[in-house]
Design a protein around this motif. Structure first.
Motif, PDB file in Angstrom:
ATOM      1  N   PRO A   1      -9.130   6.306 -16.146  1.00 51.91           N
ATOM      2  CA  PRO A   1     -10.347   6.644 -15.557  1.00 51.91           C
ATOM      3  C   PRO A   1     -10.229   6.609 -13.799  1.00 51.91           C
ATOM      4  CG  PRO A   1     -10.810   4.817 -16.770  1.00 51.91           C
ATOM      5  CD  PRO A   1      -9.282   5.272 -16.862  1.00 51.91           C
ATOM      6  N   ASP A   2     -10.814   7.577 -13.075  1.00 54.99           N
ATOM      7  CA  ASP A   2     -10.847   7.737 -11.812  1.00 54.99           C
ATOM      8  C   ASP A   2     -10.478   6.674 -10.948  1.00 54.99           C
ATOM      9  OD1 ASP A   2     -10.035  10.587 -12.183  1.00 54.99           O
ATOM     10  OD2 ASP A   2     -12.097  11.013 -11.436  1.00 54.99           O
ATOM     11  N   GLU A   3     -11.539   5.719 -11.075  1.00 60.18           N
ATOM     12  CA  GLU A   3     -11.625   4.592 -10.386  1.00 60.18           C
ATOM     13  C   GLU A   3     -10.555   3.578 -10.455  1.00 60.18           C
ATOM     14  OE1 GLU A   3     -13.623   5.165 -12.922  1.00 60.18           O
ATOM     15  OE2 GLU A   3     -14.005   3.977 -14.055  1.00 60.18           O
ATOM     16  N   ALA A   4      -9.816   3.635 -11.626  1.00 57.14           N
ATOM     17  CA  ALA A   4      -8.848   2.652 -12.020  1.00 57.14           C
ATOM     18  C   ALA A   4      -7.208   3.227 -11.539  1.00 57.14           C
ATOM     19  CB  ALA A   4      -8.791   2.328 -13.512  1.00 57.14           C
ATOM     20  N   THR A   5      -7.306   4.398 -11.132  1.00 58.28           N
ATOM     21  CA  THR A   5      -5.989   5.067 -10.793  1.00 58.28           C
ATOM     22  C   THR A   5      -5.033   4.148 -10.096  1.00 58.28           C
ATOM     23  OG1 THR A   5      -7.114   7.114 -10.811  1.00 58.28           O
ATOM     24  CG2 THR A   5      -4.911   7.156 -10.025  1.00 58.28           C
ATOM     25  N   GLU A   6      -5.306   3.803  -8.927  1.00 55.13           N
ATOM     26  CA  GLU A   6      -4.603   2.909  -8.012  1.00 55.13           C
ATOM     27  C   GLU A   6      -4.002   1.658  -8.853  1.00 55.13           C
ATOM     28  OE1 GLU A   6      -5.304   1.288  -3.838  1.00 55.13           O
ATOM     29  OE2 GLU A   6      -6.446   3.093  -4.054  1.00 55.13           O
ATOM     30  N   ASP A   7      -4.842   0.852  -9.354  1.00 60.99           N
ATOM     31  CA  ASP A   7      -4.487  -0.243 -10.273  1.00 60.99           C
ATOM     32  C   ASP A   7      -3.427   0.155 -11.187  1.00 60.99           C
ATOM     33  OD1 ASP A   7      -5.986  -2.165  -8.538  1.00 60.99           O
ATOM     34  OD2 ASP A   7      -7.712  -2.006  -9.837  1.00 60.99           O
ATOM     35  N   ALA A   8      -3.686   1.178 -11.984  1.00 56.74           N
ATOM     36  CA  ALA A   8      -2.978   1.637 -13.051  1.00 56.74           C
ATOM     37  C   ALA A   8      -1.510   1.780 -12.448  1.00 56.74           C
ATOM     38  CB  ALA A   8      -3.591   2.720 -13.991  1.00 56.74           C
ATOM     39  N   ASP A   9      -1.561   2.532 -11.266  1.00 55.99           N
ATOM     40  CA  ASP A   9      -0.350   2.974 -10.713  1.00 55.99           C
ATOM     41  C   ASP A   9       0.569   1.796 -10.359  1.00 55.99           C
ATOM     42  OD1 ASP A   9      -0.651   5.517 -11.086  1.00 55.99           O
ATOM     43  OD2 ASP A   9      -1.610   6.048  -9.010  1.00 55.99           O
ATOM     44  N   ASP A  10      -0.247   0.593  -9.683  1.00 59.06           N
ATOM     45  CA  ASP A  10       0.505  -0.580  -9.389  1.00 59.06           C
ATOM     46  C   ASP A  10       1.228  -1.132 -10.535  1.00 59.06           C
ATOM     47  OD1 ASP A  10      -0.238  -0.329  -6.902  1.00 59.06           O
ATOM     48  OD2 ASP A  10      -2.123  -1.829  -6.888  1.00 59.06           O
ATOM     49  N   LEU A  11       0.614  -1.078 -11.744  1.00 55.19           N
ATOM     50  CA  LEU A  11       1.317  -1.723 -12.705  1.00 55.19           C
ATOM     51  C   LEU A  11       2.668  -0.926 -13.305  1.00 55.19           C
ATOM     52  CD1 LEU A  11       0.312  -4.058 -14.776  1.00 55.19           C
ATOM     53  CD2 LEU A  11       0.466  -2.291 -16.441  1.00 55.19           C
ATOM     54  N   LEU A  12       2.373   0.127 -13.073  1.00 57.63           N
ATOM     55  CA  LEU A  12       3.544   0.956 -13.345  1.00 57.63           C
ATOM     56  C   LEU A  12       4.899   0.743 -12.523  1.00 57.63           C
ATOM     57  CD1 LEU A  12       5.194   3.217 -14.960  1.00 57.63           C
ATOM     58  CD2 LEU A  12       3.991   5.068 -13.587  1.00 57.63           C
ATOM     59  N   LEU A  13       4.460   0.576 -11.381  1.00 57.30           N
ATOM     60  CA  LEU A  13       5.383   0.005 -10.179  1.00 57.30           C
ATOM     61  C   LEU A  13       6.017  -1.222 -10.344  1.00 57.30           C
ATOM     62  CD1 LEU A  13       6.218   1.689  -7.597  1.00 57.30           C
ATOM     63  CD2 LEU A  13       4.770   0.201  -6.252  1.00 57.30           C
ATOM     64  N   LEU A  14       5.229  -1.966 -10.806  1.00 51.35           N
ATOM     65  CA  LEU A  14       5.716  -3.425 -11.023  1.00 51.35           C
ATOM     66  C   LEU A  14       6.653  -3.278 -12.197  1.00 51.35           C
ATOM     67  CD1 LEU A  14       5.405  -6.398 -10.626  1.00 51.35           C
ATOM     68  CD2 LEU A  14       3.680  -6.415 -12.309  1.00 51.35           C
ATOM     69  N   PHE A  15       6.519  -2.655 -13.047  1.00 50.67           N
ATOM     70  CA  PHE A  15       7.424  -2.616 -14.185  1.00 50.67           C
ATOM     71  C   PHE A  15       8.401  -1.460 -14.294  1.00 50.67           C
ATOM     72  CE2 PHE A  15       3.865  -5.302 -15.765  1.00 50.67           C
ATOM     73  CZ  PHE A  15       4.562  -6.595 -15.884  1.00 50.67           C
ATOM     74  N   ARG A  16       8.637  -0.809 -13.061  1.00 49.00           N
ATOM     75  CA  ARG A  16       9.348   0.454 -13.020  1.00 49.00           C
ATOM     76  C   ARG A  16      10.806   0.309 -13.708  1.00 49.00           C
ATOM     77  NH1 ARG A  16      12.159   2.167  -8.720  1.00 49.00           N
ATOM     78  NH2 ARG A  16      11.187   4.154  -9.074  1.00 49.00           N
TER      79      ARG A  16
END
Ligand code: ZN
Ligand code: ZN
Length: 228
Positions: free
Chosen positions: A26-41
């Protein structure tokens, strides 16, 4: 012997996840979801969970993973809780693949898995996962020194054969790169049957289990084994 989990493979996974997330999150969660992907890249296990979740959204509607928690871990096999916006889901992950194991709330694990992860009973398992907040957070492999960063076995466990971090018991070098296999087998090239013979010789000599000091350095070119 081929190293698993190469950088290319991880990059491919990340790209696939990013494209799936564009539709699922969902749009409002994009940033947090991206952060998680970055953490576990650089964490193959976590990326495998993200890829699976975003490929087959468990509730068949838009959702996103807020955090990952580690329910149990044994010999390179992980039981991970992916905490989404309303529910959490269980995934069984290893280098062999991933299996969806239902909602955490159902708290169901079959007997073989209960035994494998050393839960005393189905009730003991349910107790362990009852409160999501009580389940330890899953640490990215770069952070958790007790895990081989390449094949993800824990301290004291044997690497997966072909893991680039495994140390050669004869020369102390990197087992996938040194020449000991040729010397030990007395051949110039390896055939399929040589590989089996080599495995037997290796067992006989005693394989070197994973220890945190074998970790390659992620931040710089410092000492340690290079993961390729
Ligand atoms: Zn390893
Ligand atoms: Zn060697």
């Amino acid at each position: 012997m081929q190293a698993r989990g190469t950088l290319d493979e991880l990059e491919k996974k990340r790209r696939h996840i990013r494209s799936l997330m564009r539709y699922a999150v969902p749009d409002e969660a994009t940033e947090d979801a991206d952060d998680l992907l970055l953490l576990f890249r650089d964490d193959r296990t976590a990326l495998t969970v993200l890829e699976e979740f975003y490929s087959f959204l468990p509730e068949a509607k838009n959702d996103w993973i807020k955090e990952l928690r580690l329910v149990a871990r044994q010999r390179g096999v992980f039981l991970i809780a992916a905490v989404a916006s309303e529910d959490a889901y269980l995934y069984l992950v290893s280098s062999e693949g991933i299996e969806f194991n239902g909602s955490l709330r159902e708290g169901w694990l079959d007997q073989d898995l209960l035994d494998f992860f050393e839960f005393e009973s189905a009730e003991a398992f349910q107790q362990a996962v009852k409160d999501t907040e009580q389940i330890p957070e899953y640490q990215p492999v770069q952070v958790d020194a007790n895990l081989c960063p390449a094949c993800q076995v824990a301290t004291g466990e044997l690497h997966e054969l072909g893991c680039p971090v495994e140390i050669c018991p004869w020369c102390g070098g990197q087992l996938i790169h040194c020449d000991c296999r040729f010397e030990q087998l007395g051949v110039d090239e390896m055939s399929e049957s040589d590989l089996l013979r080599f495995e037997a010789l290796l067992e006989e000599q005693g394989r070197v289990a994973y220890a945190p000091e074998q970790r390659p350095s992620f931040a710089d070119e410092g000492p340690g084994v290079e993961v390729d």
